[in-house]
Structure formats: structure tokens, C-alpha cells
Scaffold this motif. Structure first.
Motif: not given
Length: 796
Positions: A515-530, A558-569
């Protein structure tokens, strides 16, 4: 004729001649002779044989009373007999082609054939029908006697005329057909069809029924048990050819259902779709099959239940089931096993199997009884079976439509990708595709062209970016292969895929949707991008930086395993195809002054999460502070604070209200966490993510001279855009603009420059599925979409 013979005797004798078909002959005693034209009666006294009798034509004989006989007639002189014999034995006329007669003229027919003994022709045999020889098999042949049953409707009688003109269209056929009632022309066509092996799919169905009457009579009236297997095989062959005819399919299927009476097994696995049941009751062979299961106290397996539900009169196998029955059968077996792992148990019915077969020829019937439970009245399990069947056909509908357009797609990757999940994973084409992707993937990265080639997709020659439709195809295909990829616009902002770019592949069930709109995932993605913006500022990415990002992600509960895998990719993809830092930082100029300090602090926290400060990160943070208009001293202070060795924590008497008090040393079980500070960092990271979300969708185009600005329009030229934004897009379609000129034009239109770009790109996403404006040193419409946008504009 003697005068003493009474009229009654003469009538009786004449009737006997007519019935026997043998004309009167000269015998001793009073007789009557027939005289053709030219013959005269003679006395019965027998003269001496003439001296010239040896020269008489063949066939003439001399009777005891001295008369000359030929062809059943008697003559007084040899000359009369010879003349008649000559006329009767004239040479046959040469054969001529019979042309179709005019409607007003009678149709020519062949002469009748000779009588032949009635019999059943089991093997291919050549028989005579008038002047024609025909090779037939599995038919009745011969002239029926008076004692033969009247229900013999298929016997080929050689005494009936046939007409070589034929009736290929079946115009002379009626509903209740029989061979003896066929028009002579129809008989000729029927014989043609028999001699041709009964394979013509376009033959009128009335001819097929005449043949069918013979099969059911041979099986049920003659009780030819030894020939049952051959008859049922022929029925199945005919049903495969003429099964689309509802009437024939119904009668043939009903006769085939009697196969259980002749030793044919009823437990074989299904290999093809059964014909639709047009009767109100279940087929006899199915009732015997299921009744035998119940009698042996066995559960119904998947094939039993599929036959049961498909044999219901109100169940129709829709197009996906007919076109893809093999796939339907496989899918049914898998899903049935999930719902009924031990098979389907059915309560034993009280009624026994009773049935009656009514012949298609409407001439006989047979009553049938079995001492087995009759499943016909059982209804409870059918609702669940119908649900499984409907779901299978629905999930095969997309695959079926593809086969309708492209029959060659069966067994190919493009077809197998559309199969339901249960079927696609074991397909050879998908295994081959996975192998090809594995070979082309290095450290989780694969070239876009290699991925497209492995998926069987054609890329447009010379195109810089992939069209949105092709990107969607890649996403669907990789989902089917249980692979995820980044950058994937479905799960966050991302740059358009370039034909010369690379993507990160990773194993993930069904593509690893999040879910790209979930708060924890969106925040973590911003951190990865920065973090990646800082890491790629010098063109390289250190492994320690990637390790630090992974540690931070895995430490976020708060991050799920599948979200962590996608963020690393996502981080790997950004490292392989880094965004343009200068263009990204330029977008921060419009951040409100009161938010800049918080944004900088959040960026420092995100970048320094691993506890180390690298030169690339420092340069990025310096550029970030400069873009935000913040003093560099604030950055250096933050860096020094982050590098201090805090050491043991000293507990003082005074407690700052902004901190959380530390618990007593004896009660401490681990490291204390500052919850308030953690929440503040998380909120600021979320803000960073929101601020920088659009950084990663821009490319740096080649600079070009800006043409003079166009006078703004007052009305919108593009549906979905207001007037000012429409005018701005019209101007950009003319050609690239320098960023300063673009800002000036946007200000004149009372628009925020960066906000206007975002609005135009959002409109592009909604309309074309991708951003349309590229922004760096100059601003222009993407060359990939110009041809699509220009026809859309009213004034473009």
C-alpha cells in the motif's frame, strides 16, 4: 384356351401368375398363352420339328405342342419368335450424362435393382444398387420380406430407385426419415455419404439420422453385444462431427449413455467436455457411475463431481469452458481438492435407478433397471459445485478471449501469463522465462531491454522511454512470474523507464504488492530516497550506505517484510539510475520559510541514521542547506552533535519537561528509548518524503533556445485543465523554454511555477498514464507524448 375352363378358374390362375411373377407356360392340358403384338393363337397339336430349327437364335425353344418359346411367350412360327428375340436383345444404348431436368419435365431415375437377402453389413462390403456399386459398412442391406418388422427405417433396399442428380442440400428431406421414403435423389446422396466414410460435416442432418436409426436398432433390437464397442465408437465419432446439432447431440448422447449396459467402464478420468444434457434426467451412465460409488461407500472425486454438475440440464458450459476445457479441468481439480481434500461424501439415496430408452426412430423403447442408489434426486451438494465451476470459467475468461484472437498463444508465454495462479506456476514457458531473467540479472539488476525480450515484448526502435502500456505489461507479466521490480509507479513516485536503463528484480509472491499510501511505508520510502540522493551525489554508492539503510528499515517495527524488500530494491534501482541532484534540489526553493529548518533537520536525521558521516553525504547536506537558504553552521553543528561520544548517562535531579524521565537503574531491563524524539523524527521524515516525492520523476533534457512566448488564451484548450494551465501547456508544445522564461510566464498566468508543473504532470498521469513535463535547466513537454497531446487540444 379350352371352352370347358370356367371364368372363376381363369381368374384364380391369373391371380396366381401375378403373385408369383412367372408367366404361363405351355404344358399338357388346357392352357392360356399370352401373345405379344404380331403373335397369333395356334392349335395345340404338335407338328414334327422343322428342319431349320438348328439355325434358330439363342434362347428360342420348342414346346411339346410344337410352338416356339422365347421370353415366356409362344409363337406359331420360327420367324415370329426370331423377330421378337431380335427386338428384345438389341444392344444397350451408350451411356449418356443426365443433365438436370427442367422444372416442367419429369426427373430421370435409374432403374430398380434386383432383390437381395436382408442382412446387417458389419464390415466394409461392396453391394449392388441398380447399376451402381457402393461400399458400405454398419448398415442394413437387402429387400425386406413381408415378415420383417415395420420399424426397420434404415435398410438399404436395392429394389428402390436412385437418381444420380442427388439432393446435396436436403431439400427433399422430411422430419421423420427412413430409407424407403427418401426421394431417389436423396438416396443417391445418402449412398455418397456412406461411401465417403461418413465424414462430411456439412451433410444435412437428416441423412445422419437415417444411419443412426440402424445403429440403435442393431444395438437394442438385434442385441448385438459383440458389436457394442464398435457402435459406441462410431457414435462418438459422429458426435464429434455433428455435435453442434442439438437434436442429434441429444439422441446420440442418450444412446451413448447406455454404454454402461455393455461392459464399458464408468470410472475413467475425464478427457473432454461431455455434451450438453438436453433431457430432464441425468444420463444413465452417470447415474450408474455415482450410484456404484455410493454402493461401495466411496466419496466422489473431482471428475465425478464435474461430470455431475455438467450433466445438469440447466448448466451450460460457456465459451471459456468449451474453448479451454483442458485448462478448466486442471483448475477444477485443484480447487475441488482445496475444498474437498478427502472427496465429496453424499448421503445414500433411497430410490433405485429406473430409466426408459425411447428410440430416435420412434419405433421402440426399452425399460432399464439397476439395483443401485439413484443420485438424481440429490440436490444439497450441487450449490457448492456450481460455485466452483462458475469461478473457474470466470477466471479463464481473459485467457479464453486471447485464444479467440490468437489460437497460437496456447502454450506460449503470452497465453500462460493470463492463466489463473494455480495453473501458471508450473507452465514450461514461465520456467523458461524465469531462467532467461536469472541469466540477465546481475546483483539484482537487469537491463530493461533484456527484461522486455524475455517477456516477449516488442520495443519501439529508437524510443527513449517505454510507453505506459508497455510498462503495465511488464508489471503484469512479472507479477505472474512472482517477481517484483523497481522503479514501479504502482507503489510510489518513480521515473519513467528508459530503454537503456536498468531495473531491480526481486522474488515476491504476485509481484510483492504494498500500500503506497500507508504512512509507515511512505515515510520509509522518503528516507531511502533522501539517503540515495546523498549517496549518488559523487556518482558512487558505498556498500556501507546500503547496509545502513537496510539496518534502519529492519529496525522500524511498523514496516512489513514485503515492504522492506521493496524499499531495498528501490534503493538499488536509484543507485543504478540515480536522479539528477541539481534538478531535485531546485524544487526545494519553493518550500515555505517556516518549514525549511524542519525539513533540513529531518534530512540530517535520515542521512545520518547509520551513525557515520561520509563525504558524499556531507556534500549533499551542504547542497540541501544551500538550496533551502539555511546557514551551513546549522549543518556542521548537527554533524558534530551526531558524532559525539555520549558515554554513560548521568541522572540529575532536575528533569527537563521536554524529555522523558529515566527509570530507576534496578528496574532497567534494556536501552531506554526517547519516544517523543522518535515520533518527532518520524514526523519530520514523513515531511521530507512528501516534499521530495516528485524529485524522482524528472529527467534532464538538452537545452534549446526558447521561442517567444505566445499570447495566453482565455479558454481551456484541454479537457481537465483550467485556462491558465491549458495556456501554459499550449506554449510548451511550441518548444522548450528556459526555466527563467517559464517562471516568468507562469507568474504572468498567476501560477506557481513548480505547482504548475505538478498540475500538468498529474493531468498527464490521469490522461496518458505518465508525466508530460520535463524540468531541469529548461522546461519542455516529453517527446514521447507530444504526438498524443497535440490532437487532444482544441487550440493546440
Amino acid at each position: 384356351m379350352a371352352q370347358s375352363e370356367g371364368w372363376l378358374s381363369r381368374v384364380a390362375r391369373r391371380f396366381g401368375e401375378m403373385m408369383s411373377g412367372v408367366p404361363a407356360s405351355d404344358t399338357d392340358g388346357p392352357t392360356s398363352t399370352r401373345h405379344p403384338r404380331g403373335a397369333t393363337p395356334t392349335p395345340t397339336a404338335a407338328p414334327n420339328p422343322p428342319t431349320n430349327f438348328d439355325s434358330a437364335p439363342p434362347g428360342i425353344s420348342l414346346s411339346a405342342n410344337g410352338r416356339y418359346l422365347f421370353g415366356g411367350y409362344s409363337f406359331s412360327t420360327l420367324e415370329q419368335a426370331a423377330d421378337y428375340a431380335k427386338r428384345m436383345t438389341k444392344p444397350a444404348a451408350p451411356a449418356v450424362t443426365v443433365a438436370p431436368a427442367r422444372p416442367s419435365q419429369p426427373a430421370p431415375s435409374t432403374s430398380k435393382g434386383q432383390r437381395a437377402p436382408a442382412c446387417w453389413v458389419e464390415k466394409a462390403t461392396t453391394v449392388m444398387l441398380g447399376s451402381r456399386t457402393v461400399t458400405v459398412d454398419m448398415v442394413y442391406y437387402g429387400t425386406p420380406g413381408r415378415h420383417d418388422p415395420a420399424h426397420d427405417k434404415s435398410r438399404i433396399d436395392p429394389t428402390l430407385p436412385i437418381d444420380p442428380r442427388g439432393d446435396r442440400s436436403g431439400d427433399t428431406l422430411t422430419y421423420w426419415q427412413s430409407y424407403d421414403r427418401l426421394d431417389p435423389r436423396a438416396r443417391w446422396t445418402y449412398l455418397d455419404w456412406l461411401e465417403g466414410g461418413r465424414t462430411d460435416p456439412t451433410i444435412p442432418i437428416g441423412y445422419v439420422f437415417v444411419f443412426f436409426y440402424g445403429l440403435e436398432q442393431r444395438l437394442l433390437v438385434d442385441d448385438a453385444k459383440d458389436e457394442a464397442a464398435a457402435i459406441f465408437a462410431e457414435l462418438r465419432r459422429l458426435l464429434a462431427i455433428h455435435g453442434e446439432n442439438y437434436s442429434f447431440a441429444a439422441y446420440a448422447s442418450k444412446l451413448l449413455a447406455l454404454s454402461c449396459l455393455y461392459g464399458e467402464g464408468s470410472d475413467e478420468p475425464i478427457t473432454k467436455a461431455p455434451p450438453h444434457n438436453y433431457e430432464m434426467e441425468l444420463p444413465l451412465n452417470l447415474r450408474v457411475r455415482l450410484g456404484s460409488r455410493i454402493e461401495r461407500n466411496q466419496s466422489f472425486d473431482a471428475d465425478d463431481c464435474l461430470l455431475w454438475v455438467l450433466s445438469l440440464p440447466d448448466v451450460y458450459l460457456r465459451t471459456p469452458g468449451q474453448r479451454c476445457f483442458e485448462e478448466l479441468l486442471d483448475l477444477w481439480r485443484v480447487r475441488f481438492a482445496v475444498r474437498n481434500p478427502e472427496g465429496l461424501r453424499v448421503r445414500r439415496p433411497k430410490s433405485k435407478i429406473r430409466s426408459q430408452y425411447q428410440a430416435a426412430s420412434n419405433t421402440f423403447f426399452r425399460s432399464i433397471e439397476f439395483d443401485l442408489p439413484d443420485i438424481s434426486g440429490t440436490q444439497a451438494p450441487l450449490s457448492g459445485l456450481r460455485t466452483i465451476l462458475d469461478g473457474c470459467m470466470e477466471d479463464l475468461s481473459t485467457y479464453s478471449r486471447l485464444l479467440g484472437r490468437d489460437p497460437e498463444a496456447r502454450g506460449k508465454l503470452r497465453g500462460d501469463l493470463l492463466l489463473p495462479l494455480e495453473l501458471r506456476r508450473e507452465r514450461p514457458s514461465l520456467a523458461e522465462c524465469r531462467s532467461a531473467l536469472d541469466l540477465s540479472t546481475v546483483s539484482g539488476l537487469a537491463a530493461v531491454v533484456d527484461v522486455a525480450r524475455a517477456l516477449g515484448l516488442e520495443l519501439e526502435a529508437g524510443a527513449e522511454k517505454l510507453p505506459a502500456a508497455t510498462v503495465r505489461q511488464i508489471g503484469v507479466a512479472l507479477d505472474a512470474l512472482d517477481l517484483g521490480f523497481e522503479p514501479d509507479r504502482r507503489y510510489g513516485p518513480a521515473a519513467a523507464l528508459r530503454t537503456d536503463g536498468r531495473i531491480a528484480l526481486f522474488p515476491a509472491s504476485l509481484g510483492g504488492a504494498v500500500d503506497p499510501d500507508r504512512g509507515a511505508y511512505a515515510s520509509a520510502r522518503g528516507m531511502v530516497e533522501v539517503a540515495m540522493l546523498a549517496a549518488v551525489s559523487d556518482g558512487t554508492v558505498a556498500s556501507s550506505e546500503m547496509d545502513a539503510i537496510e539496518r534502519r528499515l529492519r529496525s522500524t517495527p511498523e514496516l512489513k517484510d514485503e515492504e522492506i524488500t521493496r524499499l531495498l530494491a528501490c534503493g538499488s534501482a536509484l543507485a543504478a539510475d540515480p536522479p539528477k541532484v541539481r534538478a531535485a534540489l531546485k524544487k526545494l526553493a519553493d518550500v515555505a520559510p517556516e518549514s525549511r529548518a524542519a525539513l533540513a533537520a529531518s534530512a540530517v536525521e535520515a542521512v545520518l541514521a547509520d551513525g557515520r558521516v561520509l563525504p558524499d553525504e556531507v556534500r549533499f547536506l551542504e547542497a540541501l542547506h544551500a538550496a533551502l537558504g539555511l546557514p551551513a553552521s546549522a549543518l556542521y553543528s548537527a554533524l558534530h552533535r551526531s558524532g559525539e561520544d555520549v558515554g554513560p548517562v548521568e541522572v540529575v535531579s532536575a528533569i527537563d519537561e521536554r524529555t522523558v524521565p529515566l527509570p530507576d537503574e534496578s528496574k532497567r531491563s534494556g536501552v531506554s528509548i526517547d519516544i517523543a524524539r522518535l515520533e518527532r523524527i518520524r514526523g519530520e521524515t514523513t515531511q521530507v518524503s512528501a516534499m521530495l516525492a516528485s524529485i524522482f520523476v524528472e529527467d534532464e533534457p538538452e537545452p534549446a533556445p526558447a521561442p517567444p512566448p505566445k499570447e495566453k488564451a482565455t479558454l481551456s484548450a484541454f479537457a481537465g485543465l483550467d485556462g491558465p494551465h491549458s495556456d501554459l501547456l499550449v506554449r510548451l508544445l511550441v518548444g522548450p523554454m528556459a526555466r527563467t522564461d517559464f517562471d516568468t510566464l507562469a507568474t504572468e498566468l498567476r501560477l506557481m511555477p513548480d505547482g504548475a508543473i505538478e498540475t500538468l504532470n498529474e493531468w498527464g498521469f490521469d490522461t496518458l498514464g505518465e508525466p508530460i513535463v520535463e524540468d531541469d535547466d529548461d522546461v519542455r513537454v516529453s517527446s514521447e507524448v507530444i504526438d498524443q497531446i497535440e490532437p487532444m487540444g482544441v487550440a493546440a
